[in-house]
Motif scaffolding. Structure first.
Motif: not given
Length: 258
Positions: A2, A4, A23, A27-28, A51-53, A77
């Motif tokens: 993904r 960022l 999101y 995107y993270d 887990q994504r931010y 990240q």
């Protein structure tokens, strides 16, 4: 893998709307603001995948603070694909009032120096990688000066010029620079305005159009387009006619007394 996105001013308004839209687009998120509680509450409310931010607390007006947030993002990240320097303030000023000079200094610290400091940790690394996108949030208010709004209009005009300069510096590197100029967006920043706000649009609607413009590869975009047309027409007006048009217009609220 993904992509960022690193977004400042992510505790409210345009910043949150852009975070939500990015999101949804896969995107993270690296979210930056002074108020960690508001960011966390928003993330919880929207049930974002932990887990994504990541959340980074920083004051954009403090160069060391925002640079440290960028460096923390790189460590935790990695190098973002997209950096959105969105954090900004808007306060009315009267040059005849001594305390309003501090308002101007604070506005420039957030809206201009803070924007450059937001980009700083990532520029060399993006150039080395050969890809990346740096987005500066300017404003239609940067196109012509509005009475009582000198600090904000001047700062946003500076954002437009700065991003244009940076775009030239990074030409051919693979790193894009995008200038977005919102018109009137329904956010906490605009809800106390005492004057008409033509073509007012919601923050989510702005975020949708903004991401579309970024991914389309534009270098400059006024959103909505109707406001861009109005701004171009205002730019063409002779000064005498422009001044007459704005005579008696209600002014932006000044900061409350200390």
């Amino acid at each position: 893998m993904r992509k960022l996105v690193f977004i400042t001013g992510a505790s409210s308004g345009i910043g949150q709307a852009l975070a939500r839209r990015c999101y949804e687009a896969g995107y993270d998120l690296a979210l930056v603001a002074r108020r960690a509680h508001e960011m966390q509450q928003w993330a919880d409310t929207h049930q974002l995948d932990v887990q994504r931010y990541r959340l980074y607390v920083a004051d954009v007006a403090d160069v060391q603070s925002i640079v440290a947030a960028g460096q923390a993002c790189l460590t935790q990240q990695g190098l973002p694909d997209l950096v959105v320097a969105n954090a900004g303030i808007s306060i009315g000023m009267d040059t005849a009032e001594r305390e309003d000079l501090a308002v101007m200094a604070r506005t420039f610290a957030v809206n201009n120096t803070g924007l450059a400091a937001t980009f700083h940790p990532f520029v060399a690394l993006m150039r080395q990688r050969g890809t990346g996108c740096l987005v500066g949030i300017a404003s239609v208010a940067g196109i012509r000066g509005l009475p009582g709004h000198g600090a904000y209009c001047a700062s946003k005009a500076a954002v437009i010029s700065y991003c244009e300069s940076l775009r030239g510096e990074l030409r051919g590197s693979g790193v894009r620079v995008v200038t977005l100029c919102p018109g009137y967006i329904d956010t906490p920043l605009t809800r106390e305005n005492r004057y008409a706000m033509p073509f007012l649009m919601s923050a989510p609607d702005f975020a949708e159009r903004a991401l579309r413009a970024i991914e389309a590869g534009v270098s400059y975009r006024v959103i909505p387009w109707q406001m861009g047309l109005a701004a171009r027409l205002l730019r063409l007006l002779p000064d005498a006619l422009f001044d007459r048009l704005l005579a008696g217009r209600p002014r932006k609220h000044r900061a409350p007394p200390p």
